[in-house]
Design a protein around this motif. Sequence first.
Motif, PDB file in Angstrom:
ATOM      1  N   ASP A   1       0.802  -1.198   0.000  1.00 48.92           N
ATOM      2  CA  ASP A   1       0.000   0.000   0.000  1.00 48.92           C
ATOM      3  C   ASP A   1       0.848   1.267   0.000  1.00 48.92           C
ATOM      4  O   ASP A   1       0.342   2.338   0.239  1.00 48.92           O
ATOM      5  N   THR A  35       1.870  -2.060   4.167  1.00 51.90           N
ATOM      6  CA  THR A  35       1.048  -3.218   4.490  1.00 51.90           C
ATOM      7  C   THR A  35       0.866  -4.040   3.228  1.00 51.90           C
ATOM      8  O   THR A  35       0.417  -3.526   2.206  1.00 51.90           O
ATOM      9  N   THR A  37      -1.193  -6.928   1.543  1.00 49.16           N
ATOM     10  CA  THR A  37      -2.481  -7.582   1.699  1.00 49.16           C
ATOM     11  C   THR A  37      -2.564  -8.735   0.718  1.00 49.16           C
ATOM     12  O   THR A  37      -2.400  -8.547  -0.484  1.00 49.16           O
ATOM     13  N   ARG A  63       1.335  -9.667  11.594  1.00 47.37           N
ATOM     14  CA  ARG A  63       0.299 -10.025  10.627  1.00 47.37           C
ATOM     15  C   ARG A  63      -1.056 -10.125  11.296  1.00 47.37           C
ATOM     16  O   ARG A  63      -1.156 -10.370  12.489  1.00 47.37           O
ATOM     17  N   ARG A  67      -3.308  -9.496   6.193  1.00 46.33           N
ATOM     18  CA  ARG A  67      -2.534  -8.242   6.148  1.00 46.33           C
ATOM     19  C   ARG A  67      -1.228  -8.415   6.910  1.00 46.33           C
ATOM     20  O   ARG A  67      -1.222  -8.897   8.036  1.00 46.33           O
TER      21      ARG A  67
END
Length: 85
Positions: A1, A35, A37, A63, A67
């Motif tokens: 991200d 992060t 995902t 975690r 994520r």
Amino acid sequence: DSDAVVVTAVKLADDGSGDVVVRFHEAHGARTRATLTTGFEVAEVTVTDLLERPLPDAAAPRRDADRIAVRLRPFELVTLRLRRR
């Protein structure tokens, strides 16, 4: 991200276990947090070297289900092995 983190590989582990290997690096020359995902629930995260061997002194990232929170140093390359639940 994070725009500073570039994913360079997502593949199955070379040993045929079905684990997923994700390789990424920090590209802007600064410390950053990101992060990762996944599209599946992760049972275990292991930090490995480029040959997918576990690094025993490396702390596993935090975690939560699918994520994974990571911290990277400038230009750091990270390889994670993800075991599916």
